[in-house]
Each structure stands twice: as structure tokens, then as C-alpha cells.
Scaffold this active site. Structure first.
Site, PDB file in Angstrom:
ATOM      1  N   GLU A   1       4.067   9.506   7.769  1.00  0.00           N
ATOM      2  CA  GLU A   1       2.907  10.412   8.135  1.00  0.00           C
ATOM      3  C   GLU A   1       2.367  11.286   8.341  1.00  0.00           C
TER       4      GLU A   1
ATOM      5  N   PHE B   1       3.063  22.222  19.032  1.00  0.00           N
ATOM      6  CA  PHE B   1       4.319  21.447  18.736  1.00  0.00           C
ATOM      7  C   PHE B   1       5.300  21.514  19.534  1.00  0.00           C
TER       8      PHE B   1
ATOM      9  N   GLY C   1      12.059  15.575  10.840  1.00  0.00           N
ATOM     10  CA  GLY C   1      11.126  14.759  10.888  1.00  0.00           C
ATOM     11  C   GLY C   1       9.737  15.076  10.719  1.00  0.00           C
TER      12      GLY C   1
ATOM     13  N   LEU D   1      -3.797 -16.563  18.663  1.00  0.00           N
ATOM     14  CA  LEU D   1      -4.066 -17.888  17.464  1.00  0.00           C
ATOM     15  C   LEU D   1      -2.697 -18.352  18.334  1.00  0.00           C
TER      16      LEU D   1
ATOM     17  N   LEU E   1      10.724  14.688   1.360  1.00  0.00           N
ATOM     18  CA  LEU E   1      10.435  15.558   2.435  1.00  0.00           C
ATOM     19  C   LEU E   1      11.523  15.626   3.857  1.00  0.00           C
ATOM     20  N   THR E   2      10.944  13.927   4.768  1.00  0.00           N
ATOM     21  CA  THR E   2      11.855  14.228   5.800  1.00  0.00           C
ATOM     22  C   THR E   2      13.662  13.778   5.555  1.00  0.00           C
ATOM     23  N   GLU E   3      14.408  14.422   6.630  1.00  0.00           N
ATOM     24  CA  GLU E   3      15.734  14.811   6.489  1.00  0.00           C
ATOM     25  C   GLU E   3      16.391  14.014   8.051  1.00  0.00           C
TER      26      GLU E   3
ATOM     27  N   ARG F   1       1.383  -1.115  -0.153  1.00  0.00           N
ATOM     28  CA  ARG F   1       0.091  -0.058  -0.262  1.00  0.00           C
ATOM     29  C   ARG F   1       0.659   1.106  -0.008  1.00  0.00           C
ATOM     30  N   SER F   2       1.701   1.371   0.671  1.00  0.00           N
ATOM     31  CA  SER F   2       3.089   2.277   0.890  1.00  0.00           C
ATOM     32  C   SER F   2       3.508   2.835  -0.621  1.00  0.00           C
TER      33      SER F   2
HETATM   34  P1  TGC Z   1       2.497  25.469  10.195  1.00  0.00           P
HETATM   35  O1  TGC Z   1       3.388  26.873  10.607  1.00  0.00           O
HETATM   36  O2  TGC Z   1       1.277  24.799  10.726  1.00  0.00           O
HETATM   37  O3  TGC Z   1       1.990  25.109   8.533  1.00  0.00           O
HETATM   38  C1  TGC Z   1       3.000  25.813   7.622  1.00  0.00           C
HETATM   39  C2  TGC Z   1       1.939  25.800   6.098  1.00  0.00           C
HETATM   40  O4  TGC Z   1       1.781  24.892   5.885  1.00  0.00           O
HETATM   41  C3  TGC Z   1      -0.012  25.087   5.826  1.00  0.00           C
HETATM   42  N1  TGC Z   1      -0.647  23.601   6.434  1.00  0.00           N
HETATM   43  C4  TGC Z   1      -0.945  22.816   5.137  1.00  0.00           C
HETATM   44  N2  TGC Z   1      -0.861  22.729   4.257  1.00  0.00           N
HETATM   45  C5  TGC Z   1      -2.082  22.119   3.805  1.00  0.00           C
HETATM   46  N3  TGC Z   1      -2.347  20.757   4.787  1.00  0.00           N
HETATM   47  C6  TGC Z   1      -1.472  20.624   5.854  1.00  0.00           C
HETATM   48  N4  TGC Z   1      -2.408  19.303   6.053  1.00  0.00           N
HETATM   49  C7  TGC Z   1      -1.583  21.316   6.385  1.00  0.00           C
HETATM   50  N5  TGC Z   1      -0.486  22.102   7.527  1.00  0.00           N
HETATM   51  C8  TGC Z   1      -0.012  23.322   7.467  1.00  0.00           C
HETATM   52  C9  TGC Z   1       0.037  26.188   7.078  1.00  0.00           C
HETATM   53  O5  TGC Z   1      -1.807  26.060   6.643  1.00  0.00           O
HETATM   54  C10 TGC Z   1       0.515  26.854   6.211  1.00  0.00           C
HETATM   55  O6  TGC Z   1       0.652  27.769   5.865  1.00  0.00           O
HETATM   56  P2  TGC Z   1       0.635  29.357   5.439  1.00  0.00           P
HETATM   57  O7  TGC Z   1       0.191  29.921   4.073  1.00  0.00           O
HETATM   58  O8  TGC Z   1       0.673  30.015   6.581  1.00  0.00           O
HETATM   59  O9  TGC Z   1       2.825  29.070   5.002  1.00  0.00           O
HETATM   60  O10 TGC Z   1       3.832  24.250  10.270  1.00  0.00           O
HETATM   61  P3  TGC Z   1       4.971  23.603  11.599  1.00  0.00           P
HETATM   62  O11 TGC Z   1       5.940  23.845  10.787  1.00  0.00           O
HETATM   63  O12 TGC Z   1       4.248  24.419  12.521  1.00  0.00           O
HETATM   64  O13 TGC Z   1       4.329  21.879  11.100  1.00  0.00           O
HETATM   65  C11 TGC Z   1       2.299  21.999  11.701  1.00  0.00           C
HETATM   66  C12 TGC Z   1       2.984  20.415  11.499  1.00  0.00           C
HETATM   67  C13 TGC Z   1       3.542  19.361  12.263  1.00  0.00           C
HETATM   68  C14 TGC Z   1       1.782  19.642  11.504  1.00  0.00           C
HETATM   69  C15 TGC Z   1       3.527  19.860  10.318  1.00  0.00           C
HETATM   70  O14 TGC Z   1       5.118  19.743   9.741  1.00  0.00           O
HETATM   71  C16 TGC Z   1       3.536  18.207  10.204  1.00  0.00           C
HETATM   72  O15 TGC Z   1       2.981  17.480   9.433  1.00  0.00           O
HETATM   73  N6  TGC Z   1       4.368  17.258  10.839  1.00  0.00           N
HETATM   74  C17 TGC Z   1       4.618  16.038  10.323  1.00  0.00           C
HETATM   75  C18 TGC Z   1       5.842  15.453   9.156  1.00  0.00           C
HETATM   76  C19 TGC Z   1       4.983  14.052   8.540  1.00  0.00           C
HETATM   77  O16 TGC Z   1       3.985  14.277   8.155  1.00  0.00           O
HETATM   78  N7  TGC Z   1       5.781  13.970   7.396  1.00  0.00           N
HETATM   79  C20 TGC Z   1       6.451  12.378   6.124  1.00  0.00           C
HETATM   80  C21 TGC Z   1       6.663  12.702   5.565  1.00  0.00           C
HETATM   81  S1  TGC Z   1       6.427  11.751   4.088  1.00  0.00           S
HETATM   82  C22 TGC Z   1       6.095  10.143   4.611  1.00  0.00           C
HETATM   83  O17 TGC Z   1       6.020  10.100   6.150  1.00  0.00           O
HETATM   84  C23 TGC Z   1       5.852   9.109   3.051  1.00  0.00           C
HETATM   85  S2  TGC Z   1       5.522   7.823   3.895  1.00  0.00           S
HETATM   86  C24 TGC Z   1       4.615   7.290   2.589  1.00  0.00           C
HETATM   87  C25 TGC Z   1       4.349   6.075   2.865  1.00  0.00           C
HETATM   88  O18 TGC Z   1       4.833   4.900   3.272  1.00  0.00           O
HETATM   89  O19 TGC Z   1       3.065   5.637   2.652  1.00  0.00           O
HETATM   90  P1  FAD Z   2      10.927  12.597  15.772  1.00  0.00           P
HETATM   91  O1  FAD Z   2      10.386  13.976  14.134  1.00  0.00           O
HETATM   92  O2  FAD Z   2      12.487  12.466  15.854  1.00  0.00           O
HETATM   93  O3  FAD Z   2      10.393  12.631  16.352  1.00  0.00           O
HETATM   94  C1  FAD Z   2       9.991  11.220  17.229  1.00  0.00           C
HETATM   95  C2  FAD Z   2       9.286  10.949  18.232  1.00  0.00           C
HETATM   96  O4  FAD Z   2       9.225  11.998  19.435  1.00  0.00           O
HETATM   97  C3  FAD Z   2       8.077  10.455  17.788  1.00  0.00           C
HETATM   98  O5  FAD Z   2       7.060   9.591  19.182  1.00  0.00           O
HETATM   99  C4  FAD Z   2       7.298  11.878  17.631  1.00  0.00           C
HETATM  100  O6  FAD Z   2       5.856  11.811  18.006  1.00  0.00           O
HETATM  101  C5  FAD Z   2       7.542  12.796  19.434  1.00  0.00           C
HETATM  102  N1  FAD Z   2       7.817  14.733  18.604  1.00  0.00           N
HETATM  103  C6  FAD Z   2       8.419  15.093  17.928  1.00  0.00           C
HETATM  104  N2  FAD Z   2       7.813  16.253  17.900  1.00  0.00           N
HETATM  105  C7  FAD Z   2       6.930  16.683  18.592  1.00  0.00           C
HETATM  106  C8  FAD Z   2       6.175  17.635  19.382  1.00  0.00           C
HETATM  107  N3  FAD Z   2       6.504  18.790  19.027  1.00  0.00           N
HETATM  108  N4  FAD Z   2       5.610  17.301  20.321  1.00  0.00           N
HETATM  109  C9  FAD Z   2       5.634  15.787  21.329  1.00  0.00           C
HETATM  110  N5  FAD Z   2       5.955  15.224  20.866  1.00  0.00           N
HETATM  111  C10 FAD Z   2       6.271  15.246  19.557  1.00  0.00           C
HETATM  112  N6  FAD Z   2       9.479  10.385   4.928  1.00  0.00           N
HETATM  113  C11 FAD Z   2       9.562  10.887   3.587  1.00  0.00           C
HETATM  114  O7  FAD Z   2       9.387  11.901   3.309  1.00  0.00           O
HETATM  115  N7  FAD Z   2       9.312  10.323   2.609  1.00  0.00           N
HETATM  116  C12 FAD Z   2       8.601   8.868   2.623  1.00  0.00           C
HETATM  117  O8  FAD Z   2       8.179   8.271   1.542  1.00  0.00           O
HETATM  118  C13 FAD Z   2       9.189   8.103   4.142  1.00  0.00           C
HETATM  119  N8  FAD Z   2       8.500   7.230   3.921  1.00  0.00           N
HETATM  120  C14 FAD Z   2       8.684   5.986   5.396  1.00  0.00           C
HETATM  121  C15 FAD Z   2       8.698   4.808   5.398  1.00  0.00           C
HETATM  122  C16 FAD Z   2       9.044   4.126   6.737  1.00  0.00           C
HETATM  123  C17 FAD Z   2       9.431   2.560   6.469  1.00  0.00           C
HETATM  124  C18 FAD Z   2       9.423   5.097   7.754  1.00  0.00           C
HETATM  125  C19 FAD Z   2       9.734   4.428   8.919  1.00  0.00           C
HETATM  126  C20 FAD Z   2       9.600   6.172   7.508  1.00  0.00           C
HETATM  127  C21 FAD Z   2       9.009   6.959   6.314  1.00  0.00           C
HETATM  128  N9  FAD Z   2       9.246   8.319   6.056  1.00  0.00           N
HETATM  129  C22 FAD Z   2       9.417   8.459   4.901  1.00  0.00           C
HETATM  130  C23 FAD Z   2       9.535   9.428   7.515  1.00  0.00           C
HETATM  131  C24 FAD Z   2       8.810   9.380   8.134  1.00  0.00           C
HETATM  132  O9  FAD Z   2       7.587  10.168   8.298  1.00  0.00           O
HETATM  133  C25 FAD Z   2       8.994  10.452   9.206  1.00  0.00           C
HETATM  134  O10 FAD Z   2       9.845   9.052  10.195  1.00  0.00           O
HETATM  135  C26 FAD Z   2       8.090  10.862  10.759  1.00  0.00           C
HETATM  136  O11 FAD Z   2       7.193  11.801   9.887  1.00  0.00           O
HETATM  137  C27 FAD Z   2       8.735  11.066  12.393  1.00  0.00           C
HETATM  138  O12 FAD Z   2      10.343  11.490  11.665  1.00  0.00           O
HETATM  139  P2  FAD Z   2      11.546  11.064  13.297  1.00  0.00           P
HETATM  140  O13 FAD Z   2      10.769   9.550  12.426  1.00  0.00           O
HETATM  141  O14 FAD Z   2      12.643  11.980  12.389  1.00  0.00           O
HETATM  142  O15 FAD Z   2      10.732  11.034  14.774  1.00  0.00           O
END
Ligand code: TGC
Ligand code: FAD
Length: 391
Positions: free
Chosen positions: A371, A391, A144, A346, A138-140, A97-98
């Protein structure tokens, strides 16, 4: 691995809420998973290899760009069909699914939404057939949960951009033909660039030693003075909101996908409990096991209703990012809890690869982290209801 005898639970007749098209799309994906994924997935996970042979099949069931318009090679389906496809694929394996989530929501979606018409025509049809595969960086290493702090950057060199930095934990990276890379320009503004395999200075080392999502290939993206043509910048949106907008779509798909993993664990445990005899009776006749199974079907039903309602709101363009976060968080936690309980039903057999449960359980540890972590989605809900970011 045991033959796939999966029967989908539908305790609240949710099928009645679906159109004929939804059911047709869902059933095609379900049959394909039974035929093509179930027989090979345990070995792929044990060997820690993404089964590239299923890419063509994923394209055929519409898993690459289900909601991208047909003129660009997508399936032109609605959000509920997209969700149902993700549910069925994750019923087979979260790692598969990923691959589909990344290709659809994190690669095709940004090109469709933020790209030029030339970029759409160049990439989308090939991504839809799986002829070309993509990843999303996205992630570095040091950013994260807080991607806004990213240090990957590009400089304007007149006729091209020069890209430097690194991304980690990137699904599909080891085999992807293109990467959607989020990087800062000289003013610190985030933009999306399409980086192609073969560009000098761009490498994608694989990440090994994962106990989770083993049938999905994960890697790094390293950019060492990569010359990116100017036409590879997606011009129609910049700032952190651009990548986060893609995440909305992927997180929505995960809210459905997690239901698939949970349904598979529940169905397996129910069948096992009816067959396994201890103290002269099937363990399904014991109250303790009935409590586990009854709670599982209750939670699955709640998650199904949440996902369906969110899908209706997405179709109407009304779902908020915070509503999506709530569903991703709730449904993944629901699935991981069900996997853990099902594993116990199981007994010892639950830890083997004869059954899918332990694989789902380990996979879901990634799903609850990527995500946006479980904590981050809770904080998004907290911010939404209080107006105060914590945050
Ligand atoms: P913040 O100041 O709140 O927002 C910055 C700007 O972004 C806008 N915004 C959004 N826009 C669209 N969709 C959303 N969900 C949005 N959330 C926020 C916001 O309005 C603002 O816009 P503007 O125009 O005012 O600049 O940003 P922040 O830096 O305080 O962070 C907010 C936070 C923590 C929610 C965000 O950074 C976050 O969601 N962090 C989690 C990171 C994450 O999810 N990483 C995922 C990486 S990719 C991945 O994991 C793929 S796995 C794929 C797979 O294998 O299935
Ligand atoms: P961190 O951000 O370091 O977090 C560590 C712990 O601290 C977590 O428990 C978190 O909840 C907690 N924490 C962080 N901030 C706060 C806060 N403000 N308050 C309280 N607690 C907090 N990324 C991509 O860009 N593209 C991809 O395709 C992708 N695929 C992935 C596939 C896999 C198998 C995995 C494991 C990860 C993938 N990721 C990808 C990265 C993923 O999105 C990150 O791992 C995730 O966003 C968390 O970042 P981190 O691992 O650096 O943890």
C-alpha cells in the site's frame, strides 16, 4: 498459543470520542477475534495457510464493505467504525486484516465507485457475504512503487477485450473468485477490469516461502490472451488516480489496523513484565522495562488520536491523500517499533509462537511495504509540503 487475555489500552479515554454505534461495532469485532481468530491463527501462520473457515465470520462482523451502503449488501457504517473493525482484526493478525482490506477497499470500493449499476448489483452483495472473494492487481514484477509504468494491457477486439500481462504480490489471489485488474488500453490509459476465475488464459499461482503475512494467501495474476467481456470494464473513472483512489481507503484502514497489532504487543508485554520475576522482582519494576512500556503507550495514544481525527475528516469528506499517507506511515512504523521492543521484554519466550508478538513483527514487515512503502509515503508528505515531487 497462550489463551487470549487481551485488554485494550485507552490511556486518553478515547472511548469518550466514540458513539455508541462505534463501540458496539468495535466490541463485536473484538469478541469475534478473541473467539474465532486467536485460537487458530498461530497454527495457520505456522502452516502458511489462510484460514478460509473465518470468511463467514468476517462477513458477519461487517468487515466486508463496512461503509458500502446497505442496499448493496454493505454495513452502511461510517469511516470510524470501518477503522475500528480493521483495528480489531489486525489485533488478531495483519494477514486477516489484509483479506478484509482488499475485499472492502480494493474490490468492493472500486466496483461501487467506478462500476456500472449492473456491476454493483451483480458483485457487491456476494462480496459482502463472502460468498464471492476478490483481489486487486496493481503491482507488476517491474512496477511496484511506480505503478504508472505498468505494461499489462488490453486491446479492443470488437465484442470483447483481449488482456495480456502479469501482476505479482497479490493478496487473496490464490482463492479469489474475481480480480480487479488495472491495465492500459491501446492509448496507454489505465482502466479497471473485472476478471473472473475460469476465464480462459487466467491463472493465479501462489507465492510461497514468505516469512511475513503467512496466514494470508499471496499470489500472481497471469493473463495470457484472456477474453474479457466489454461489460466487465468499470467505466466511471480511468487513469492512475482510479487505483490510487482505492488505495486511499485501504491505507486509511491500515492506519487503524496497525494500532491493533501495536496494542496486542503492548498488552502482552505489559502482562508478561508484571509476571516475570528476575533478580527477585518482576521485570516490570525495572526502569529499563518501564521506559519501553511507557514509550509504547505514549506512541499508541498518539496513533489513536491521529487515526480518530483522520476518521472525522474522512466522514466529512475532507481528508487528503497526503494526510492519509502520513497516518499510514506513522502508525505502521509505530507498530513495528513496538513489536520489536515488546519482543525483547519477553526475552527468549518472545521468539516462540506461544505469544503473538513475533508473528505481528514479521507481519508488519509486509504492512510497512505494501500500500505504498515507508519511503513513498514520506515522499508524498514531502511533495505535499514543498510542492516538489521527489519520486
Ligand atoms: P502522479 O502523477 O502523482 O498521479 C497520477 C494521478 O493520480 C492522482 N493521485 C491520486 N488520486 C487519488 N488518490 C491518491 N492517493 C492519488 N495520488 C495521486 C494524481 O492527482 C494524478 O491524477 P491526474 O488526474 O492528474 O492524472 O503519479 P506518479 O506516477 O508520480 O506516482 C505517485 C505515487 C508514487 C505517489 C504513486 O504511484 C504511489 O502511491 N505509489 C505507491 C504504489 C502503491 O501504493 N501500490 C500499492 C499496491 S496495492 C497493495 O499494496 C495492496 S496490499 C493489500 C493488503 O494486503 O492489505
Ligand atoms: P520497489 O518499488 O522496487 O521498492 C524497493 C525499494 O526502493 C523500497 O524500499 C522503496 O521504498 C524504494 N523506492 C522505490 N521508489 C523510490 C523512490 N522514488 N525514491 C526512493 N526510494 C524508492 N500489490 C497489489 O497490487 N495488490 C496486492 O494485493 C498486494 N498485496 C501485497 C501483499 C504482500 C505480502 C506484499 C509484500 C506486497 C503486496 N503488494 C500488492 C505489492 C506492494 O504494494 C509492493 O510490494 C509495494 O508497492 C512496493 O513495490 P516493490 O515491492 O516492487 O518495491
Amino acid at each position: 498459543m497462550k489463551p487470549d487475555l487481551f485488554q485494550a489500552p485507552d490511556y486518553y479515554n478515547i472511548d469518550e470520542l466514540l458513539t455508541d454505534e462505534h463501540k458496539m461495532v468495535r466490541d463485536a469485532a473484538r469478541e469475534w477475534v478473541k473467539r474465532e481468530v486467536s485460537p487458530i491463527i498461530e497454527d495457520a501462520a505456522q502452516e502458511a495457510k489462510f484460514p478460509e473457515s473465518i470468511i463467514g465470520g468476517l462477513a458477519e462482523i461487517g468487515a466486508f464493505g463496512p461503509y458500502i451502503p446497505e442496499e448493496y449488501g454493505g454495513a452502511g457504517l461510517d469511516q470510524i467504525s470501518y477503522g475500528l473493525i480493521m483495528q480489531e482484526i489486525e489485533r488478531g493478525d495483519s494477514g486477516v486484516r489484509s483479506t478484509a482490506s482488499v475485499q472492502s477497499s480494493l474490490v468492493m470500493y472500486p466496483i461501487f465507485k467506478y462500476g456500472t449499476e449492473e456491476q454493483r448489483k451483480k458483485y457487491l452483495p456476494k462480496l459482502a457475504t463472502g460468498e464471492m472473494m476478490g483481489c486487486f492487481g496493481l503491482t507488476e514484477p517491474d512496477y511496484g512503487s511506480n505503478p504508472g509504468g505498468m505494461v499489462t494491457n488490453f486491446k479492443d477486439k470488437g465484442d470483447h477485450y483481449l488482456l495480456n500481462g502479469a501482476k505479482m504480490w497479490i493478496s487473496n489471489a490464490p482463492f479469489a473468485d474475481i480480480a480487479i485488474v488495472w491495465a492500459k488500453n491501446e492509448e496507454g490509459r489505465i482502466h479497471g477490469l473485472i476478471v473472473e476465475r475460469g476465464m480462459e488464459g487466467f491463472t493465479t499461482p501462489e507465492t510461497h516461502n514468505k516469512w511475513s503475512l503467512r496466514a494470508s494467501a499471496t499470489g500472481e495474476l497471469i493473463f495470457d490472451n484472456v477474453k474479457v467481456p466489454k461489460e466487465n470494464l468499470m467505466p466511471n473513472k480511468s487513469g492512475l488516480g482510479a487505483p490510487l483512489g482505492c488505495l486511499d481507503s485501504a491505507r486509511y484502514g491500515i492506519a487503524w489496523g496497525a494500532i491493533g497489532a501495536a496494542m496486542d504487543c503492548y498488552d502482552t508485554a505489559l502482562r508478561y513484565a508484571k509476571e516475570r520475576v528476575q533478580f527477585d522482582k518482576p521485570i516490570a519494576s525495572k526502569q529499563l522495562q518501564q521506559k519501553k512500556l511507557a514509550e509504547m503507550i505514549t506512541e499508541i495514544t498518539k496513533a489513536q488520536l491521529m487515526a480518530w481525527r483522520l476518521g472525522v475528516m474522512r466522514n466529512e469528506g475532507k481528508a487528503t491523500s497526503a494526510q492519509i499517507s502520513m497516518a499510514k506511515r506513522n502508525n505502521v512504523e509505530m507498530a513495528i517499533k513496538i513489536a520489536r521492543e515488546a519482543r525483547q521484554i519477553l526475552g527468549g519466550m518472545g521468539i516462540t509462537g506461544e505469544y503473538s508478538i513475533m508473528r505481528h513483527m514479521m507481519n508488519l514487515e509486509s504492512v510497512i511495504t505494501y500500500e505504498g512503502t515507508h519511503d513513498i509515503h514520506l515522499l508524498i508528505t514531502g511533495m505535499d509540503i514543498t510542492g516538489m515531487p521527489a519520486f
